[in-house]
Design an enzyme around this catalytic site. Structure first.
Site, PDB file in Angstrom:
ATOM      1  N   TYR A  75      -6.649   1.698   2.464  1.00 15.39           N
ATOM      2  CA  TYR A  75      -6.527   1.191   1.097  1.00 15.39           C
ATOM      3  C   TYR A  75      -7.704   0.305   0.736  1.00 15.39           C
ATOM      4  O   TYR A  75      -8.184  -0.487   1.559  1.00 15.39           O
ATOM      5  CB  TYR A  75      -5.219   0.398   0.922  1.00 15.39           C
ATOM      6  CG  TYR A  75      -5.094  -0.166  -0.481  1.00 15.39           C
ATOM      7  CD1 TYR A  75      -4.609   0.615  -1.530  1.00 15.39           C
ATOM      8  CD2 TYR A  75      -5.514  -1.467  -0.779  1.00 15.39           C
ATOM      9  CE1 TYR A  75      -4.528   0.119  -2.824  1.00 15.39           C
ATOM     10  CE2 TYR A  75      -5.438  -1.969  -2.073  1.00 15.39           C
ATOM     11  CZ  TYR A  75      -4.952  -1.172  -3.092  1.00 15.39           C
ATOM     12  OH  TYR A  75      -4.888  -1.659  -4.373  1.00 15.39           O
TER      13      TYR A  75
ATOM     14  N   LYS B 131      -4.786   3.866 -12.134  1.00 17.26           N
ATOM     15  CA  LYS B 131      -3.580   3.874 -12.973  1.00 17.26           C
ATOM     16  C   LYS B 131      -3.824   4.090 -14.464  1.00 17.26           C
ATOM     17  O   LYS B 131      -3.279   5.023 -15.051  1.00 17.26           O
ATOM     18  CB  LYS B 131      -2.809   2.570 -12.776  1.00 17.26           C
ATOM     19  CG  LYS B 131      -2.267   2.528 -11.379  1.00 17.26           C
ATOM     20  CD  LYS B 131      -1.515   1.319 -11.011  1.00 17.26           C
ATOM     21  CE  LYS B 131      -1.274   1.392  -9.526  1.00 17.26           C
ATOM     22  NZ  LYS B 131      -2.542   1.494  -8.719  1.00 17.26           N
TER      23      LYS B 131
ATOM     24  N   ASN C 258      -6.134  17.171 -45.132  1.00 21.28           N
ATOM     25  CA  ASN C 258      -6.957  17.295 -43.916  1.00 21.28           C
ATOM     26  C   ASN C 258      -6.138  17.637 -42.669  1.00 21.28           C
ATOM     27  O   ASN C 258      -5.021  17.143 -42.516  1.00 21.28           O
ATOM     28  CB  ASN C 258      -7.695  15.974 -43.656  1.00 21.28           C
ATOM     29  CG  ASN C 258      -8.656  15.616 -44.772  1.00 21.28           C
ATOM     30  OD1 ASN C 258      -9.235  16.502 -45.394  1.00 21.28           O
ATOM     31  ND2 ASN C 258      -8.796  14.336 -45.039  1.00 21.28           N
TER      32      ASN C 258
ATOM     33  N   THR D 129     -16.782  37.532 -32.330  1.00 18.77           N
ATOM     34  CA  THR D 129     -17.611  37.099 -31.196  1.00 18.77           C
ATOM     35  C   THR D 129     -18.798  36.390 -31.856  1.00 18.77           C
ATOM     36  O   THR D 129     -19.204  36.769 -32.966  1.00 18.77           O
ATOM     37  CB  THR D 129     -18.117  38.278 -30.324  1.00 18.77           C
ATOM     38  OG1 THR D 129     -18.929  39.114 -31.139  1.00 18.77           O
ATOM     39  CG2 THR D 129     -16.979  39.098 -29.745  1.00 18.77           C
TER      40      THR D 129
ATOM     41  N   GLN E  14      -6.668   0.542  -7.330  1.00 15.78           N
ATOM     42  CA  GLN E  14      -5.872   0.048  -8.464  1.00 15.78           C
ATOM     43  C   GLN E  14      -6.377   0.671  -9.768  1.00 15.78           C
ATOM     44  O   GLN E  14      -5.651   0.749 -10.750  1.00 15.78           O
ATOM     45  CB  GLN E  14      -5.965  -1.479  -8.526  1.00 15.78           C
ATOM     46  CG  GLN E  14      -5.107  -2.107  -9.600  1.00 15.78           C
ATOM     47  CD  GLN E  14      -4.931  -3.598  -9.386  1.00 15.78           C
ATOM     48  OE1 GLN E  14      -4.208  -4.018  -8.505  1.00 15.78           O
ATOM     49  NE2 GLN E  14      -5.625  -4.393 -10.184  1.00 15.78           N
TER      50      GLN E  14
ATOM     51  N   ASN F 106       0.813  -1.220   0.000  1.00 22.42           N
ATOM     52  CA  ASN F 106       0.000   0.000   0.000  1.00 22.42           C
ATOM     53  C   ASN F 106       0.849   1.273   0.000  1.00 22.42           C
ATOM     54  O   ASN F 106       0.568   2.208  -0.749  1.00 22.42           O
ATOM     55  CB  ASN F 106      -0.960  -0.001   1.198  1.00 22.42           C
ATOM     56  CG  ASN F 106      -1.922  -1.165   1.133  1.00 22.42           C
ATOM     57  OD1 ASN F 106      -2.017  -1.827   0.098  1.00 22.42           O
ATOM     58  ND2 ASN F 106      -2.631  -1.429   2.220  1.00 22.42           N
TER      59      ASN F 106
ATOM     60  N   LYS G 215      -7.769  16.303 -51.370  1.00 19.52           N
ATOM     61  CA  LYS G 215      -7.898  16.658 -49.956  1.00 19.52           C
ATOM     62  C   LYS G 215      -6.569  16.752 -49.207  1.00 19.52           C
ATOM     63  O   LYS G 215      -5.665  15.968 -49.417  1.00 19.52           O
ATOM     64  CB  LYS G 215      -8.764  15.611 -49.230  1.00 19.52           C
ATOM     65  CG  LYS G 215     -10.230  15.618 -49.606  1.00 19.52           C
ATOM     66  CD  LYS G 215     -11.010  16.794 -49.054  1.00 19.52           C
ATOM     67  CE  LYS G 215     -11.105  16.853 -47.566  1.00 19.52           C
ATOM     68  NZ  LYS G 215     -12.187  16.078 -47.013  1.00 19.52           N
TER      69      LYS G 215
ATOM     70  N   GLU H 232      -7.609  17.799 -35.442  1.00 16.37           N
ATOM     71  CA  GLU H 232      -8.877  17.117 -35.114  1.00 16.37           C
ATOM     72  C   GLU H 232      -8.679  16.076 -34.021  1.00 16.37           C
ATOM     73  O   GLU H 232      -9.508  15.920 -33.120  1.00 16.37           O
ATOM     74  CB  GLU H 232      -9.444  16.441 -36.361  1.00 16.37           C
ATOM     75  CG  GLU H 232      -9.929  17.442 -37.399  1.00 16.37           C
ATOM     76  CD  GLU H 232     -10.286  16.737 -38.701  1.00 16.37           C
ATOM     77  OE1 GLU H 232     -11.467  16.487 -38.922  1.00 16.37           O
ATOM     78  OE2 GLU H 232      -9.366  16.440 -39.485  1.00 16.37           O
TER      79      GLU H 232
HETATM   80  N1  ARG Z   1      -1.722  -3.379  -7.456  1.00 19.45           N
HETATM   81  C1  ARG Z   1      -2.165  -2.683  -6.293  1.00 19.45           C
HETATM   82  C2  ARG Z   1      -2.664  -1.302  -6.694  1.00 19.45           C
HETATM   83  O1  ARG Z   1      -2.312  -0.879  -7.716  1.00 19.45           O
HETATM   84  C3  ARG Z   1      -1.038  -2.526  -5.312  1.00 19.45           C
HETATM   85  C4  ARG Z   1      -1.494  -2.417  -3.909  1.00 19.45           C
HETATM   86  C5  ARG Z   1      -2.122  -3.680  -3.494  1.00 19.45           C
HETATM   87  N2  ARG Z   1      -2.427  -3.676  -2.113  1.00 19.45           N
HETATM   88  C6  ARG Z   1      -3.271  -4.603  -1.566  1.00 19.45           C
HETATM   89  N3  ARG Z   1      -3.496  -4.483  -0.307  1.00 19.45           N
HETATM   90  N4  ARG Z   1      -3.857  -5.518  -2.299  1.00 19.45           N
HETATM   91  O2  ARG Z   1      -3.419  -0.667  -5.996  1.00 19.45           O
END
Ligand code: ARG
Length: 462
Positions: A318, A326, A286, A156, A323, A111, A284, A291
């Site tokens: 946690y 990410k 483009n 405008t 997760q 964590n 063309k 875009e």
């Molecule tokens: N892969 C987990 C994440 O990205 C890492 C932390 C996992 N911790 C746990 N207590 N399962 O959050």
């Protein structure tokens, strides 16, 4: 025996498809460099505090360094049943150096480990985004300097409003990006903090030293509360917000480039290197890059909303929900870096069609406010002047001419105070150069604006 780090308590093994759902190693491997960096700092601190031996620490550092090298050379097999990058590395380390590898996780949890990786990663990426914004701003200013006297219609409601300088128009994007840049810079205060040593949630009984790891990882600060350290994802929301707003700004600029490069406007011509053709229509060219940048705002805004939604109602500390922080962040960072680089190249290589911009201003009524101001200078109240000019514009439309072509007799009929000097007065370049108010589109005001910008560049690059 299970290959899981947590296998001891379990008598049944998850099915492969459950492992696959649970795993993050497919995407969190981009953190490997930071994970190794964090682990080395942790191991060194454990040795310094006599929690592990110096020999174990040396073996850990050597092992981790080799693992990273192997990964970079494409020689590190990753296993989804080992969940994430942390457990894959630990498993490999124990395989290579034995018990010493098993001592690395003392006084630490995944964590605080993942939080450390994410803080290190986000800090590096935000710094890179700041430099890309800076380079893009520099390109805008370089173009602006060449076009202080290039005239274009200012809009405008997407209706021609008043003549402005092309430099003044594009410098607006310099300022938007400047606010973006300072937002990213300010966010570093909340990113540059070490969570390492918070362990699972409550800290640890080992005599660790969090200040040592903070310093060796070059974090400016450290979390004061272990629960907060492992639960905080505010800096990710904030980064996603800063990215989203910058992307919104880029999309506004992209929209203008798309309009400017249309046959209808023809204000700029994009270089071939930043355009694409059509597979069916041979003529063309483009503006695909612009875009795409306009379109990519969909994903960055989406990532922001999805992170906020993931965090809503999460109890301390946690939770695996986290997760999900990410992929959105990684994608948003990849998107903004690509967009900034492409935009920079696209505008640096485009041609500004000065004559076309000039004739666009000559063929419109964007000097109508000037005519009203002319009357005001002769003592006519503004409201009355507005009415008189409105009627003159209507007359001109009905006779298919612009204000510069209205005969003097017609002007005289509208108001006796109008003299022959009106034709010089209404020329778009004079409309612009008469604007002397601070921050206006007048030539001197724009020169002053560029001076202010150059001064800012100097002080921030010092
Ligand atoms: N892969 C987990 C994440 O990205 C890492 C932390 C996992 N911790 C746990 N207590 N399962 O959050």
């Amino acid at each position: 025996m299970s290959n899981k780090a947590w296998g001891g308590r379990f008598s049944e093994k998850p099915e492969d498809w459950v492992d696959e759902f649970n795993a993050s190693v497919g995407f969190d491997q981009i953190l490997i460099k930071y994970d190794v960096q964090g682990s080395i700092a942790h191991a060194k601190m454990l040795a310094k505090q006599d929690i592990i031996s110096q020999a174990d620490c040396d073996a850990i550092i050597k092992g981790l360094t080799e693992i990273l090298k192997d990964y970079e050379n494409g020689n590190l097999p990753l296993d989804i049943s080992l969940e994430d990058i942390h457990l894959n590395i630990e498993h490999e380390l124990i395989k290579r150096i034995g018990d010493a590898g098993g001592r690395l996780h003392t006084g630490r949890s995944r964590n605080d480990q993942i939080a450390t990786d994410m803080h290190l990663y986000t800090k590096d990426e935000v710094n890179e985004i700041i430099s890309l914004i800076n380079a893009f701003q520099q390109t805008i200013v370089d173009i602006a300097e060449k076009h202080i006297e290039t005239i274009m219609p200012g809009y405008t409601h997407l209706q021609r409003a008043q003549p402005i300088s092309f430099a003044h128009h594009i410098l607006t994007y310099y300022w938007m990006l400047d606010r973006d840049k300072t937002r990213f810079q300010d966010s570093l205060k909340r990113i540059d903090i070490s969570p390492l040593g918070a362990a699972a949630l409550s800290g640890t009984t080992y005599p660790i030293d969090r200040h040592t790891t903070q310093e060796s990882l070059e974090f400016a600060n450290l979390y004061e509360n272990s629960l907060d350290a492992v639960s905080d994802r505010d800096y990710i929301v904030e980064t996603l917000h800063n990215i989203s707003l910058t992307m919104v700004h880029l999309s506004r600029f992209a929209e203008e480039i798309i309009f400017w490069s249309s046959a209808e406007a023809n204000f700029v011509t994009l270089s071939d290197a930043f355009s694409t053709g059509s597979s069916i229509m041979p003529q063309k060219k483009n503006p695909d890059m612009a875009e795409l940048i306009r379109g990519k705002v969909g994903r960055t805004t989406g990532h922001l909303v999805s992170m906020l939604t993931t965090l809503k109602g999460l109890p301390l500390a946690y939770n695996k929900d986290m997760q999900e922080d990410k992929e959105g962040l990684f994608d948003a960072i990849h998107t903004i870096k690509g967009s900034l680089r492409i935009f920079d190249g696209m505008i640096a290589s485009m041609t500004v069609n000065v004559n076309q911009l000039q004739s666009a201003v000559e063929q419109d009524f964007s000097n109508a406010t000037e005519l009203a101001d002319y009357l005001v200078n002769k003592g006519v109240p503004f409201r009355t002047a507005h009415e008189i000019v409105g009627k003159l514009v209507l007359w001109a439309i009905q006779h298919n001419v612009y204000l510069l072509d209205v005969p003097l007799t017609q002007y005289k009929d509208a108001h006796a105070s109008i003299e022959a000097d009106i034709y010089e007065y209404l020329k778009p370049e004079n409309c612009i150069s008469r604007r002397t108010s601070y921050g206006s589109t007048g030539h001197d005001a724009v020169k002053k604006q560029i001076e202010v910008i150059k001064q800012k560049f100097k002080t921030t690059n010092e």
